[in-house]
Design a protein around this motif. Structure first.
Motif, PDB file in Angstrom:
ATOM      1  N   TYR A  49       0.845  -1.192   0.000  1.00 22.62           N
ATOM      2  CA  TYR A  49       0.000   0.000   0.000  1.00 22.62           C
ATOM      3  C   TYR A  49       0.876   1.235   0.000  1.00 22.62           C
ATOM      4  CZ  TYR A  49       0.895  -0.394   5.036  1.00 22.62           C
ATOM      5  OH  TYR A  49       1.489  -0.511   6.260  1.00 22.62           O
ATOM      6  N   SER A  50       0.299   2.337  -0.452  1.00 29.33           N
ATOM      7  CA  SER A  50       1.037   3.591  -0.590  1.00 29.33           C
ATOM      8  C   SER A  50       1.009   4.444   0.673  1.00 29.33           C
ATOM      9  CB  SER A  50       0.466   4.406  -1.757  1.00 29.33           C
ATOM     10  OG  SER A  50       0.532   3.669  -2.953  1.00 29.33           O
ATOM     11  N   PHE A  51      -0.102   4.417   1.398  1.00 26.96           N
ATOM     12  CA  PHE A  51      -0.277   5.296   2.551  1.00 26.96           C
ATOM     13  C   PHE A  51      -0.790   4.520   3.749  1.00 26.96           C
ATOM     14  CE2 PHE A  51      -1.126   7.808  -1.272  1.00 26.96           C
ATOM     15  CZ  PHE A  51      -0.129   8.767  -1.158  1.00 26.96           C
ATOM     16  N   ALA A  52      -0.264   4.861   4.928  1.00 31.42           N
ATOM     17  CA  ALA A  52      -0.758   4.262   6.168  1.00 31.42           C
ATOM     18  C   ALA A  52      -2.201   4.691   6.389  1.00 31.42           C
ATOM     19  CB  ALA A  52       0.108   4.694   7.341  1.00 31.42           C
ATOM     20  N   ARG A  53      -2.975   3.802   6.968  1.00 35.15           N
ATOM     21  CA  ARG A  53      -4.383   4.092   7.238  1.00 35.15           C
ATOM     22  C   ARG A  53      -4.466   5.053   8.420  1.00 35.15           C
ATOM     23  NH1 ARG A  53      -8.157   1.600   5.102  1.00 35.15           N
ATOM     24  NH2 ARG A  53     -10.295   1.983   5.703  1.00 35.15           N
ATOM     25  N   PRO A  54      -5.158   6.173   8.249  1.00 36.25           N
ATOM     26  CA  PRO A  54      -5.276   7.136   9.346  1.00 36.25           C
ATOM     27  C   PRO A  54      -6.312   6.691  10.381  1.00 36.25           C
ATOM     28  CG  PRO A  54      -6.493   7.916   7.454  1.00 36.25           C
ATOM     29  CD  PRO A  54      -5.799   6.645   7.024  1.00 36.25           C
ATOM     30  N   ALA A  55      -6.304   7.375  11.502  1.00 36.70           N
ATOM     31  CA  ALA A  55      -7.338   7.155  12.512  1.00 36.70           C
ATOM     32  C   ALA A  55      -8.684   7.531  11.903  1.00 36.70           C
ATOM     33  CB  ALA A  55      -7.051   8.019  13.732  1.00 36.70           C
ATOM     34  N   PRO A  56      -9.767   6.978  12.394  1.00 37.49           N
ATOM     35  CA  PRO A  56     -11.087   7.247  11.811  1.00 37.49           C
ATOM     36  C   PRO A  56     -11.436   8.733  11.662  1.00 37.49           C
ATOM     37  CG  PRO A  56     -11.257   5.451  13.369  1.00 37.49           C
ATOM     38  CD  PRO A  56      -9.859   6.003  13.499  1.00 37.49           C
ATOM     39  N   ASP A  57     -10.976   9.567  12.572  1.00 44.79           N
ATOM     40  CA  ASP A  57     -11.314  10.990  12.496  1.00 44.79           C
ATOM     41  C   ASP A  57     -10.231  11.831  11.825  1.00 44.79           C
ATOM     42  OD1 ASP A  57      -9.453  10.678  14.501  1.00 44.79           O
ATOM     43  OD2 ASP A  57     -10.391  12.098  15.871  1.00 44.79           O
ATOM     44  N   ASP A  58      -9.276  11.176  11.149  1.00 42.44           N
ATOM     45  CA  ASP A  58      -8.141  11.902  10.565  1.00 42.44           C
ATOM     46  C   ASP A  58      -8.047  11.759   9.043  1.00 42.44           C
ATOM     47  OD1 ASP A  58      -6.060  13.654  11.055  1.00 42.44           O
ATOM     48  OD2 ASP A  58      -4.580  12.063  11.383  1.00 42.44           O
ATOM     49  N   TRP A  59      -9.120  11.335   8.401  1.00 46.43           N
ATOM     50  CA  TRP A  59      -9.075  11.110   6.957  1.00 46.43           C
ATOM     51  C   TRP A  59      -8.856  12.402   6.171  1.00 46.43           C
ATOM     52  CZ3 TRP A  59      -8.343   6.875   4.197  1.00 46.43           C
ATOM     53  CH2 TRP A  59      -8.537   5.645   4.826  1.00 46.43           C
ATOM     54  N   GLU A  60      -9.445  13.500   6.600  1.00 49.61           N
ATOM     55  CA  GLU A  60      -9.292  14.758   5.863  1.00 49.61           C
ATOM     56  C   GLU A  60      -7.818  15.157   5.784  1.00 49.61           C
ATOM     57  OE1 GLU A  60     -10.851  19.369   5.980  1.00 49.61           O
ATOM     58  OE2 GLU A  60     -12.041  17.833   6.975  1.00 49.61           O
ATOM     59  N   ARG A  61      -7.116  15.096   6.904  1.00 52.93           N
ATOM     60  CA  ARG A  61      -5.695  15.420   6.921  1.00 52.93           C
ATOM     61  C   ARG A  61      -4.896  14.427   6.069  1.00 52.93           C
ATOM     62  NH1 ARG A  61      -1.404  13.450   8.252  1.00 52.93           N
ATOM     63  NH2 ARG A  61      -2.415  11.724   9.302  1.00 52.93           N
ATOM     64  N   ALA A  62      -5.255  13.149   6.161  1.00 49.08           N
ATOM     65  CA  ALA A  62      -4.550  12.122   5.397  1.00 49.08           C
ATOM     66  C   ALA A  62      -4.726  12.321   3.890  1.00 49.08           C
ATOM     67  CB  ALA A  62      -5.044  10.736   5.815  1.00 49.08           C
ATOM     68  N   PHE A  63      -5.953  12.657   3.462  1.00 54.76           N
ATOM     69  CA  PHE A  63      -6.180  12.929   2.037  1.00 54.76           C
ATOM     70  C   PHE A  63      -5.362  14.127   1.572  1.00 54.76           C
ATOM     71  CE2 PHE A  63     -10.348  10.566   2.304  1.00 54.76           C
ATOM     72  CZ  PHE A  63     -10.008   9.598   1.380  1.00 54.76           C
ATOM     73  N   ALA A  64      -5.313  15.167   2.388  1.00 52.68           N
ATOM     74  CA  ALA A  64      -4.539  16.354   2.028  1.00 52.68           C
ATOM     75  C   ALA A  64      -3.059  16.016   1.920  1.00 52.68           C
ATOM     76  CB  ALA A  64      -4.762  17.468   3.050  1.00 52.68           C
ATOM     77  N   ALA A  65      -2.542  15.239   2.860  1.00 51.87           N
ATOM     78  CA  ALA A  65      -1.129  14.848   2.829  1.00 51.87           C
ATOM     79  C   ALA A  65      -0.836  13.974   1.610  1.00 51.87           C
ATOM     80  CB  ALA A  65      -0.755  14.122   4.114  1.00 51.87           C
ATOM     81  N   ALA A  66      -1.732  13.056   1.298  1.00 52.28           N
ATOM     82  CA  ALA A  66      -1.549  12.190   0.129  1.00 52.28           C
ATOM     83  C   ALA A  66      -1.573  13.013  -1.153  1.00 52.28           C
ATOM     84  CB  ALA A  66      -2.634  11.109   0.097  1.00 52.28           C
ATOM     85  N   HIS A  67      -2.458  13.999  -1.209  1.00 51.47           N
ATOM     86  CA  HIS A  67      -2.551  14.873  -2.374  1.00 51.47           C
ATOM     87  C   HIS A  67      -1.250  15.653  -2.553  1.00 51.47           C
ATOM     88  CE1 HIS A  67      -4.427  17.303  -5.462  1.00 51.47           C
ATOM     89  NE2 HIS A  67      -4.034  18.386  -4.817  1.00 51.47           N
ATOM     90  N   ARG A  68      -0.727  16.198  -1.463  1.00 56.06           N
ATOM     91  CA  ARG A  68       0.550  16.930  -1.531  1.00 56.06           C
ATOM     92  C   ARG A  68       1.675  16.015  -1.975  1.00 56.06           C
ATOM     93  NH1 ARG A  68      -1.334  19.000   3.253  1.00 56.06           N
ATOM     94  NH2 ARG A  68       0.025  17.624   4.464  1.00 56.06           N
ATOM     95  N   GLU A  69       1.704  14.817  -1.449  1.00 60.21           N
ATOM     96  CA  GLU A  69       2.755  13.866  -1.816  1.00 60.21           C
ATOM     97  C   GLU A  69       2.662  13.516  -3.297  1.00 60.21           C
ATOM     98  OE1 GLU A  69       4.108   9.422  -0.524  1.00 60.21           O
ATOM     99  OE2 GLU A  69       3.620  10.826   1.083  1.00 60.21           O
ATOM    100  N   GLY A  70       1.443  13.356  -3.799  1.00 63.17           N
ATOM    101  CA  GLY A  70       1.256  13.063  -5.222  1.00 63.17           C
ATOM    102  C   GLY A  70       1.730  14.202  -6.105  1.00 63.17           C
ATOM    103  N   ARG A  71       1.450  15.413  -5.699  1.00 56.09           N
ATOM    104  CA  ARG A  71       1.919  16.582  -6.471  1.00 56.09           C
ATOM    105  C   ARG A  71       3.430  16.662  -6.434  1.00 56.09           C
ATOM    106  NH1 ARG A  71      -1.808  21.406  -4.468  1.00 56.09           N
ATOM    107  NH2 ARG A  71      -0.440  20.985  -2.729  1.00 56.09           N
ATOM    108  N   ASN A  72       4.034  16.405  -5.281  1.00 57.25           N
ATOM    109  CA  ASN A  72       5.491  16.450  -5.168  1.00 57.25           C
ATOM    110  C   ASN A  72       6.142  15.380  -6.031  1.00 57.25           C
ATOM    111  OD1 ASN A  72       5.342  18.587  -3.384  1.00 57.25           O
ATOM    112  ND2 ASN A  72       5.522  17.294  -1.553  1.00 57.25           N
ATOM    113  N   ALA A  73       5.522  14.213  -6.109  1.00 61.14           N
ATOM    114  CA  ALA A  73       6.074  13.135  -6.933  1.00 61.14           C
ATOM    115  C   ALA A  73       5.994  13.481  -8.415  1.00 61.14           C
ATOM    116  CB  ALA A  73       5.329  11.829  -6.647  1.00 61.14           C
ATOM    117  N   GLN A  74       4.919  14.169  -8.820  1.00 61.22           N
ATOM    118  CA  GLN A  74       4.757  14.548 -10.224  1.00 61.22           C
ATOM    119  C   GLN A  74       5.783  15.592 -10.642  1.00 61.22           C
ATOM    120  OE1 GLN A  74       0.693  15.759 -10.576  1.00 61.22           O
ATOM    121  NE2 GLN A  74      -0.055  13.674 -10.791  1.00 61.22           N
ATOM    122  N   SER A  75       6.147  16.485  -9.724  1.00 57.25           N
ATOM    123  CA  SER A  75       7.076  17.547 -10.078  1.00 57.25           C
ATOM    124  C   SER A  75       8.534  17.123  -9.972  1.00 57.25           C
ATOM    125  CB  SER A  75       6.836  18.784  -9.195  1.00 57.25           C
ATOM    126  OG  SER A  75       7.103  18.470  -7.838  1.00 57.25           O
ATOM    127  N   ALA A  76       8.778  15.950  -9.427  1.00 56.80           N
ATOM    128  CA  ALA A  76      10.173  15.468  -9.268  1.00 56.80           C
ATOM    129  C   ALA A  76      10.709  14.905 -10.560  1.00 56.80           C
ATOM    130  CB  ALA A  76      10.216  14.401  -8.171  1.00 56.80           C
TER     131      ALA A  76
END
Length: 76
Positions: A49-76
């Motif tokens: 898997y690409s990302f660790a599963r967040p706590a049940p109430d932490d999905w919004e932050r996890a999605f934002a972090a995954a989105h940032r990581e995806g953008r950073n990977a595209q620009s590398a």
């Protein structure tokens, strides 16, 4: 339940057995229910898997972090 339904659909559509599954790849770390389903049906499959599963109430932050990581990977 969704995992069981999804696997039943794939099994029926593609006439495949769980023993033929050698790998499962997921964006998010599988939930406990997912892990149980894979242990039951895909005994020999490696799971990655690409990302660790967040706590049940932490999905919004996890999605934002995954989105940032995806953008950073595209620009590398």
């Amino acid at each position: 339940m969704r995992g069981e339904q999804a696997w039943a659909s794939v099994r029926q559509q593609h006439k495949v057995r769980g023993s033929a599954v050698s790998a499962v790849s997921s964006e998010w770390q599988p939930s406990m229910a997912d892990q149980k389903l894979m242990a039951k049906n895909f005994r020999k499959a490696e799971c990655t898997y690409s990302f660790a599963r967040p706590a049940p109430d932490d999905w919004e932050r996890a999605f934002a972090a995954a989105h940032r990581e995806g953008r950073n990977a595209q620009s590398a």
